[in-house]
Design a protein around this motif. Sequence first.
Motif, PDB file in Angstrom:
ATOM      1  N   VAL A   1      58.935  27.265  67.565  1.00 52.55           N
ATOM      2  CA  VAL A   1      58.330  28.596  67.698  1.00 52.55           C
ATOM      3  C   VAL A   1      57.946  29.158  66.333  1.00 52.55           C
ATOM      4  O   VAL A   1      58.549  28.827  65.315  1.00 52.55           O
ATOM      5  CB  VAL A   1      59.281  29.582  68.410  1.00 52.55           C
TER       6      VAL A   1
ATOM      7  N   VAL B   1      56.830  32.896  64.326  1.00 53.43           N
ATOM      8  CA  VAL B   1      56.812  34.353  64.392  1.00 53.43           C
ATOM      9  C   VAL B   1      55.387  34.828  64.126  1.00 53.43           C
ATOM     10  O   VAL B   1      54.686  34.281  63.267  1.00 53.43           O
ATOM     11  CB  VAL B   1      57.781  34.943  63.347  1.00 53.43           C
TER      12      VAL B   1
ATOM     13  N   VAL C   1      57.156  36.538  68.914  1.00 50.19           N
ATOM     14  CA  VAL C   1      56.939  35.115  68.715  1.00 50.19           C
ATOM     15  C   VAL C   1      55.592  34.747  69.320  1.00 50.19           C
ATOM     16  O   VAL C   1      55.202  35.276  70.367  1.00 50.19           O
ATOM     17  CB  VAL C   1      58.100  34.331  69.385  1.00 50.19           C
TER      18      VAL C   1
ATOM     19  N   ASP D   1      65.091  31.317  75.191  1.00 42.82           N
ATOM     20  CA  ASP D   1      64.228  32.129  74.313  1.00 42.82           C
ATOM     21  C   ASP D   1      65.047  33.254  73.655  1.00 42.82           C
ATOM     22  O   ASP D   1      65.235  33.261  72.450  1.00 42.82           O
ATOM     23  CB  ASP D   1      62.987  32.648  75.054  1.00 42.82           C
ATOM     24  N   ASP D   2      65.575  34.174  74.471  1.00 39.79           N
ATOM     25  CA  ASP D   2      66.334  35.277  73.857  1.00 39.79           C
ATOM     26  C   ASP D   2      67.813  34.940  73.670  1.00 39.79           C
ATOM     27  O   ASP D   2      68.542  35.707  73.029  1.00 39.79           O
ATOM     28  CB  ASP D   2      66.168  36.577  74.650  1.00 39.79           C
TER      29      ASP D   2
ATOM     30  N   ARG E   1      64.867  48.194  71.301  1.00 41.01           N
ATOM     31  CA  ARG E   1      63.578  47.900  70.664  1.00 41.01           C
ATOM     32  C   ARG E   1      63.766  46.704  69.731  1.00 41.01           C
ATOM     33  O   ARG E   1      64.665  46.710  68.880  1.00 41.01           O
ATOM     34  CB  ARG E   1      63.090  49.102  69.850  1.00 41.01           C
ATOM     35  N   HIS E   2      62.909  45.717  69.914  1.00 38.13           N
ATOM     36  CA  HIS E   2      62.940  44.558  69.012  1.00 38.13           C
ATOM     37  C   HIS E   2      61.902  44.812  67.933  1.00 38.13           C
ATOM     38  O   HIS E   2      60.721  44.554  68.129  1.00 38.13           O
ATOM     39  CB  HIS E   2      62.686  43.276  69.792  1.00 38.13           C
ATOM     40  N   VAL E   3      62.341  45.375  66.837  1.00 33.67           N
ATOM     41  CA  VAL E   3      61.395  45.964  65.898  1.00 33.67           C
ATOM     42  C   VAL E   3      60.818  44.969  64.889  1.00 33.67           C
ATOM     43  O   VAL E   3      59.750  45.199  64.358  1.00 33.67           O
ATOM     44  CB  VAL E   3      62.015  47.150  65.132  1.00 33.67           C
ATOM     45  N   ARG E   4      61.525  43.912  64.614  1.00 33.47           N
ATOM     46  CA  ARG E   4      61.037  43.043  63.544  1.00 33.47           C
ATOM     47  C   ARG E   4      61.563  41.640  63.766  1.00 33.47           C
ATOM     48  O   ARG E   4      62.768  41.442  63.942  1.00 33.47           O
ATOM     49  CB  ARG E   4      61.521  43.576  62.190  1.00 33.47           C
ATOM     50  N   HIS E   5      60.658  40.686  63.779  1.00 34.41           N
ATOM     51  CA  HIS E   5      61.051  39.286  63.929  1.00 34.41           C
ATOM     52  C   HIS E   5      60.794  38.571  62.612  1.00 34.41           C
ATOM     53  O   HIS E   5      59.791  38.834  61.955  1.00 34.41           O
ATOM     54  CB  HIS E   5      60.254  38.603  65.037  1.00 34.41           C
ATOM     55  N   ALA E   6      61.682  37.690  62.261  1.00 26.91           N
ATOM     56  CA  ALA E   6      61.499  36.959  61.008  1.00 26.91           C
ATOM     57  C   ALA E   6      62.105  35.576  61.143  1.00 26.91           C
ATOM     58  O   ALA E   6      63.051  35.377  61.915  1.00 26.91           O
ATOM     59  CB  ALA E   6      62.171  37.709  59.857  1.00 26.91           C
ATOM     60  N   GLU E   7      61.540  34.639  60.416  1.00 25.02           N
ATOM     61  CA  GLU E   7      62.169  33.323  60.382  1.00 25.02           C
ATOM     62  C   GLU E   7      63.294  33.371  59.362  1.00 25.02           C
ATOM     63  O   GLU E   7      63.148  33.967  58.300  1.00 25.02           O
ATOM     64  CB  GLU E   7      61.127  32.247  60.057  1.00 25.02           C
ATOM     65  N   PRO E   8      64.434  32.791  59.684  1.00 22.68           N
ATOM     66  CA  PRO E   8      65.551  32.860  58.741  1.00 22.68           C
ATOM     67  C   PRO E   8      65.217  32.089  57.466  1.00 22.68           C
ATOM     68  O   PRO E   8      64.382  31.189  57.487  1.00 22.68           O
ATOM     69  CB  PRO E   8      66.708  32.204  59.498  1.00 22.68           C
TER      70      PRO E   8
END
Lengths: 249, 314
Positions: free
Chosen positions: A17, A19, A26, A121-122, A216-223
Amino acid sequence: MKILVPIKRVVDYNVKVRVKSDQSGVELTGVKMSINPFDEIAVEEAVRLKEAGVATEVVAVSCGTSACQETLRSALAMGADRAILVETDAELQPLAVAKLLKAVAEREQPQMVICGKQAIDDDANQTGQMLAALMGWPQATFASKVAVGEGVVAVTREIDGGLETIELKLPAVVTADLRLNEPRYATLPNIMKAKKKPLDVVAAGELGVDVAPRLRHVRHAEPAARKGGVKVADVAELVNKLRNEAKVI
Amino acid sequence: MKTLVIAEHDNSRLATATLNAVTAAARFGGDIDVLVAGQGCDAAVAQAQSIAGVSRVLKVEAPHYAEPLAENLAVLAQRVAGEGGYRAVLVGATSFGKNLAPRVAALLDIAAVSDVVAIAAPGRYERPIYAGNVMVAVESDQPVDVLTIRTTAFDAAGSGGGATVEAIAAGPDLGLSRVLGRELSKSERPELGAAAIVVSGGRGLGNGENYHRLLDPLADTLGAALGASRAAVDAGFVPNDYQVGQTGKIVAPGLYVAVGISGAIQHLAGMKDSKVIVAINKDPDAPIFQVADYGLVADLFDAVPALTTSLSAG
């Protein structure tokens, strides 16, 4: 005994996946989607219980967009008798899904609900427990063996220290772990047959359930990626590095 | 900003995950209460009392809490959380916590947040999704949040505290479930989730006999816990509770030695936060080498005994 099997359409487990550039989520455009692998195990278990004469009907249900019909067809091809799509384009969080499933369970009156222990997924691992709570039913999560008795089900669970077997009064919710069974591949004749099996579409709004997201899922980032290390030539160099460079032994 | 930690215990001993949850609760900055529900659980209560930072231990004893069954515990936790005015209810993300927390949350009509790895502020959490390939920042305006805490992300709270103990009334016995039996792995080795060193084996070992013949001596020499990939567990080399990965245990030891493990993303999800990773695999293209600090491309049947010998020679 009727068994209800909730299934979720997720990004296929082989997909790496990415981001979205705005971090809002995603990237799902053009990505291969499949039935959540744990839900596939749940379908298999329900179908086996029917084949063993324990269950009389297996009903697959999914909550989401019309694309979930495809996922439901794959459950039908595995042997589910009919399917229900609770259709909505809205974002659904586990509590909302549990409430929709409760409305479906109240209509369908199953004796058992079998679903996957988590969606890949989640990775929430919540919906089965939440549905059990809302129904006031017992729950057996992380099931590796299911044995139905008179008015009860004995479930062996994979817990941290090993295995635990508990007995639940029916109706009950069971969530499937990896080793419950090995799902079958749908055969071509069964895939063709699945196209003719009933698939009812219910608008989520008709069920009178509050499905508004609570989080709220405010920000997605790859670790932060782990830096690849070095290859060592032999055991002596490895031991030397561990002792003198990493200092971990 | 009071918080409630639900203790995981077997009446005589608190699980270390409870100590990790207390550290997470401390991020809220207020009083921390620990709920210990059991039967004959004085020893667990005494341990909870001594955790640094805990204000009160809420002790509930009844025969129907002798076993940690979710149905009765969830109804109790719902009542305690509702009456106590807590900002958050926390429990370790173990099989106990994952089983219980969503049930408590649903009874409270609250969304749960699973596998929390960071708490920026009350209502501001971070958690992994997609097998740890994506981290998501979660915001909540709920009056109370229900969280499971990834134990490797928070240190265990220390001892030396002196919490008060308050006995509270038991909740109802719903009589919905009962325990028929348990088969627990017995081991003299450290607990997989909390070990400083983990030696983990995969499909490359071929069978369970090879697994133990090669890895037991290495783990003994290092004082390590033993783990395994899903492939090794599915193939029956070792029991399910050895599994490290997205759906197994999450570990973050100082040293993780992966033997004959190719490194599927589902496995990496369970161990990539280890401090130092060693991979031994004969396939130079195995994905495990992309995360390994030290990679040894070798036949494990030669390399592992040589490694054990070299380490025991001091």
